[in-house]
Scaffold this motif. Structure first.
Motif, PDB file in Angstrom:
ATOM      1  N   GLU A 190       0.834  -1.201   0.000  1.00 11.49           N
ATOM      2  CA  GLU A 190       0.000   0.000   0.000  1.00 11.49           C
ATOM      3  C   GLU A 190       0.870   1.251   0.000  1.00 11.49           C
ATOM      4  OE1 GLU A 190      -2.896  -0.023   3.075  1.00 11.49           O
ATOM      5  OE2 GLU A 190      -3.979  -1.758   2.271  1.00 11.49           O
ATOM      6  N   GLU A 191       1.950   1.215   0.766  1.00  3.13           N
ATOM      7  CA  GLU A 191       2.894   2.327   0.804  1.00  3.13           C
ATOM      8  C   GLU A 191       3.488   2.559  -0.586  1.00  3.13           C
ATOM      9  OE1 GLU A 191       7.057   2.726   3.077  1.00  3.13           O
ATOM     10  OE2 GLU A 191       5.360   2.395   4.416  1.00  3.13           O
ATOM     11  N   ALA A 192       3.875   1.479  -1.254  1.00  2.00           N
ATOM     12  CA  ALA A 192       4.458   1.586  -2.597  1.00  2.00           C
ATOM     13  C   ALA A 192       3.459   2.171  -3.585  1.00  2.00           C
ATOM     14  CB  ALA A 192       4.922   0.212  -3.077  1.00  2.00           C
ATOM     15  N   PHE A 193       2.220   1.699  -3.552  1.00  2.00           N
ATOM     16  CA  PHE A 193       1.217   2.150  -4.515  1.00  2.00           C
ATOM     17  C   PHE A 193       0.846   3.615  -4.302  1.00  2.00           C
ATOM     18  CE2 PHE A 193      -0.442  -2.469  -4.794  1.00  2.00           C
ATOM     19  CZ  PHE A 193       0.562  -2.774  -5.701  1.00  2.00           C
ATOM     20  N   LEU A 194       0.822   4.060  -3.039  1.00  2.00           N
ATOM     21  CA  LEU A 194       0.451   5.446  -2.759  1.00  2.00           C
ATOM     22  C   LEU A 194       1.578   6.428  -3.083  1.00  2.00           C
ATOM     23  CD1 LEU A 194      -1.554   5.023   0.561  1.00  2.00           C
ATOM     24  CD2 LEU A 194      -2.422   5.992  -1.565  1.00  2.00           C
ATOM     25  N   LEU A 195       2.820   6.008  -2.889  1.00  2.00           N
ATOM     26  CA  LEU A 195       3.948   6.916  -3.074  1.00  2.00           C
ATOM     27  C   LEU A 195       4.409   7.015  -4.522  1.00  2.00           C
ATOM     28  CD1 LEU A 195       6.291   6.111  -0.035  1.00  2.00           C
ATOM     29  CD2 LEU A 195       4.925   8.182  -0.398  1.00  2.00           C
ATOM     30  N   ALA A 196       4.344   5.920  -5.247  1.00  2.00           N
ATOM     31  CA  ALA A 196       5.085   5.826  -6.509  1.00  2.00           C
ATOM     32  C   ALA A 196       4.185   5.748  -7.736  1.00  2.00           C
ATOM     33  CB  ALA A 196       6.011   4.611  -6.466  1.00  2.00           C
ATOM     34  N   GLU A 197       4.664   6.356  -8.817  1.00  2.00           N
ATOM     35  CA  GLU A 197       3.995   6.195 -10.109  1.00  2.00           C
ATOM     36  C   GLU A 197       4.375   4.866 -10.752  1.00  2.00           C
ATOM     37  OE1 GLU A 197       4.422  10.680  -9.524  1.00  2.00           O
ATOM     38  OE2 GLU A 197       5.684   8.941  -9.204  1.00  2.00           O
ATOM     39  N   THR A 198       5.616   4.430 -10.505  1.00  2.19           N
ATOM     40  CA  THR A 198       6.106   3.167 -11.058  1.00  2.19           C
ATOM     41  C   THR A 198       6.486   2.229  -9.917  1.00  2.19           C
ATOM     42  OG1 THR A 198       6.989   4.290 -13.018  1.00  2.19           O
ATOM     43  CG2 THR A 198       7.862   2.097 -12.552  1.00  2.19           C
ATOM     44  N   VAL A 199       6.151   0.952 -10.058  1.00  2.52           N
ATOM     45  CA  VAL A 199       6.481  -0.055  -9.051  1.00  2.52           C
ATOM     46  C   VAL A 199       7.324  -1.146  -9.700  1.00  2.52           C
ATOM     47  CG1 VAL A 199       5.542  -1.870  -7.553  1.00  2.52           C
ATOM     48  CG2 VAL A 199       4.446   0.366  -7.626  1.00  2.52           C
ATOM     49  N   VAL A 200       8.426  -1.495  -9.022  1.00  2.00           N
ATOM     50  CA  VAL A 200       9.300  -2.576  -9.470  1.00  2.00           C
ATOM     51  C   VAL A 200       9.281  -3.652  -8.386  1.00  2.00           C
ATOM     52  CG1 VAL A 200      11.667  -3.253 -10.037  1.00  2.00           C
ATOM     53  CG2 VAL A 200      10.790  -1.021 -10.778  1.00  2.00           C
ATOM     54  N   LYS A 210       7.492  -4.940 -13.564  1.00  2.00           N
ATOM     55  CA  LYS A 210       7.637  -3.486 -13.472  1.00  2.00           C
ATOM     56  C   LYS A 210       6.511  -2.839 -14.238  1.00  2.00           C
ATOM     57  CE  LYS A 210       9.918  -0.550 -16.114  1.00  2.00           C
ATOM     58  NZ  LYS A 210      10.941   0.168 -16.895  1.00  2.00           N
ATOM     59  N   GLY A 211       5.968  -1.748 -13.688  1.00  2.00           N
ATOM     60  CA  GLY A 211       4.911  -1.042 -14.404  1.00  2.00           C
ATOM     61  C   GLY A 211       4.242  -0.016 -13.516  1.00  2.00           C
ATOM     62  N   ARG A 212       3.193   0.618 -14.046  1.00  2.70           N
ATOM     63  CA  ARG A 212       2.394   1.534 -13.242  1.00  2.70           C
ATOM     64  C   ARG A 212       1.756   0.769 -12.085  1.00  2.70           C
ATOM     65  NH1 ARG A 212      -1.912   2.778 -15.629  1.00  2.70           N
ATOM     66  NH2 ARG A 212      -2.409   4.643 -14.421  1.00  2.70           N
ATOM     67  N   ALA A 213       1.568   1.465 -10.965  1.00  4.44           N
ATOM     68  CA  ALA A 213       1.059   0.799  -9.767  1.00  4.44           C
ATOM     69  C   ALA A 213      -0.246   0.055 -10.045  1.00  4.44           C
ATOM     70  CB  ALA A 213       0.869   1.825  -8.649  1.00  4.44           C
ATOM     71  N   GLU A 214      -1.195   0.708 -10.706  1.00  2.00           N
ATOM     72  CA  GLU A 214      -2.487   0.072 -10.985  1.00  2.00           C
ATOM     73  C   GLU A 214      -2.321  -1.150 -11.878  1.00  2.00           C
ATOM     74  OE1 GLU A 214      -1.744   3.234 -11.400  1.00  2.00           O
ATOM     75  OE2 GLU A 214      -3.295   4.560 -10.590  1.00  2.00           O
ATOM     76  N   GLU A 215      -1.437  -1.023 -12.850  1.00  2.00           N
ATOM     77  CA  GLU A 215      -1.212  -2.123 -13.790  1.00  2.00           C
ATOM     78  C   GLU A 215      -0.611  -3.340 -13.085  1.00  2.00           C
ATOM     79  OE1 GLU A 215       2.091  -3.104 -17.207  1.00  2.00           O
ATOM     80  OE2 GLU A 215       1.498  -1.019 -16.914  1.00  2.00           O
ATOM     81  N   VAL A 216       0.368  -3.097 -12.222  1.00  2.00           N
ATOM     82  CA  VAL A 216       1.021  -4.212 -11.520  1.00  2.00           C
ATOM     83  C   VAL A 216       0.024  -4.923 -10.619  1.00  2.00           C
ATOM     84  CG1 VAL A 216       2.753  -4.769  -9.762  1.00  2.00           C
ATOM     85  CG2 VAL A 216       3.333  -3.235 -11.640  1.00  2.00           C
ATOM     86  N   TYR A 217      -0.831  -4.151  -9.935  1.00  2.00           N
ATOM     87  CA  TYR A 217      -1.775  -4.778  -9.000  1.00  2.00           C
ATOM     88  C   TYR A 217      -2.874  -5.552  -9.725  1.00  2.00           C
ATOM     89  CZ  TYR A 217      -5.018  -5.473  -5.171  1.00  2.00           C
ATOM     90  OH  TYR A 217      -5.852  -6.051  -4.250  1.00  2.00           O
ATOM     91  N   THR A 218      -3.415  -4.969 -10.789  1.00  2.00           N
ATOM     92  CA  THR A 218      -4.550  -5.602 -11.466  1.00  2.00           C
ATOM     93  C   THR A 218      -4.125  -6.583 -12.553  1.00  2.00           C
ATOM     94  OG1 THR A 218      -4.726  -3.757 -13.041  1.00  2.00           O
ATOM     95  CG2 THR A 218      -6.059  -3.637 -11.034  1.00  2.00           C
TER      96      THR A 218
END
Length: 319
Positions: A190-200, A210-218
């Motif tokens: 949750e911390e990663a998704f709220l802070l970052a535009e990109t998640v690795v 690697k990708g946008r937070a919404e993309e990685v989660y869904t």
């Protein structure tokens, strides 16, 4: 763009990463303990040497530069404030080292004191501050010299839950206002998704997604990523077939499991009820498969039966 490419070997562990990340944005490095997140941060800062690799920011190659010449800010979990300096002096430290003109230094420190709500504490020593106030001092000190790159290692990890929630949105706002290229290490999704535009996402020293937070989660690419991100409805090929899906592994995304009071739908047994305050989670036994549902309290207790409908459009095939 920020480009990092590293190979670093330790006994029993090897980090091998190649990433191209957006400049002026925040990227979160997410993964379990021992996946190489902090090692990647230290390699990027130049605090440890790689066996092979490089780091570039735009047209600038930082690889041959020692840590003190890379103009990289580092925010540690334990803040690492100077106990003998005041809040003002801690924030000004990097500017003094960089030999900023006195007028510019004073203006920058006063700006950050105001933006972080620390003006009333400017002449206090760190030990007179709360944990949240110390965290804000450490952040202000890190961004004061306007670093090319800001590295944050579990920046909220030392705080209790309530304070973490309050400071999470503060940190998010500051990172966006400064428009600094930032790498944040965290194990909290949750911390990663709220802070970052990109998640690795790292696993055992390798990038698995690697990708946008919404993309990685869904759209997790594999079952391990889905499980790590907290998804609960992971189906084996056999379970998928039993539910009328193709015989391969699937993830049922949030909203795929629907409760229906009508008896026309096949029934599930409520095996376990979890109360979270504003929401309720139910573990259901449905056609011999354990499924999870979460939402507003439907008033069902353990042992109750309820109709269940599945939305196949929210069934994601997995590698």
């Amino acid at each position: 763009m920020l480009e990092v490419e590293f190979l670093k070997r330790y006994p029993g562990f090897s980090l091998e990463v190649r990433l191209t990340l957006p400049e002026g944005k925040t990227t979160a490095l997410l993964g379990p303990s021992g996946s190489g997140k902090s090692t990647l941060l230290k390699l990027t800062a130049g605090l440890i040497p790689p066996d092979k690799g490089r780091v570039r920011l735009g047209n600038l190659d930082l690889t041959p530069l020692p840590p003190e010449r890379r103009k990289v800010g580092f925010l540690f979990q334990d803040y690492a404030l100077f106990p003998h300096l005041t809040v003002y002096e801690n924030i000004a430290f990097g500017l003094v080292e960089a030999r900023w003109p006195k007028a510019a230094l004073k203006a920058r420190v006063e700006e950050l004191l105001q933006r972080t709500g620390l003006t009333p504490h400017a002449q206090k020593k760190p030990q007179a501050l709360s944990g949240g106030e110390q965290q804000r001092v450490a952040l202000a000190r890190a961004i004061a010299p306007r670093p090319r790159l800001l590295l944050l290692d579990e920046p909220l990890g030392a705080l209790d839950l309530r304070l973490r929630e309050d400071l999470l949105f503060f940190l998010r706002r500051i990172l966006r206002e400064e428009k600094t290229t930032a790498l944040v290490v965290t194990h909290d999704q949750e911390e990663a998704f709220l802070l970052a535009e990109t998640v690795v996402i790292l696993r055992e020293g390798k990038v698995v997604q690697k990708g946008r937070a919404e993309e990685v989660y869904t759209r997790p690419k594999e079952a391990w990523v889905a499980r790590f991100l907290g998804h609960k409805n992971l189906l084996s090929p056999e379970e998928s077939l039993r539910l009328g899906l193709p015989p391969r592994a699937h993830l049922l995304l949030p909203g795929a499991v629907c409760l229906e009071p009508k008896t026309a739908w096949k029934e599930a047994l409520v095996e376990e009820r979890l109360f979270f305050g504003a929401r309720v989670g139910l573990w259901l036994s449905y056609l011999g498969i354990r499924l999870y549902w979460e939402g507003e309290d439907p008033g069902l207790e353990e042992g109750a039966r309820v109709g269940v409908r599945l939305n196949p459009a929210l069934a994601l095939p997995l590698d």
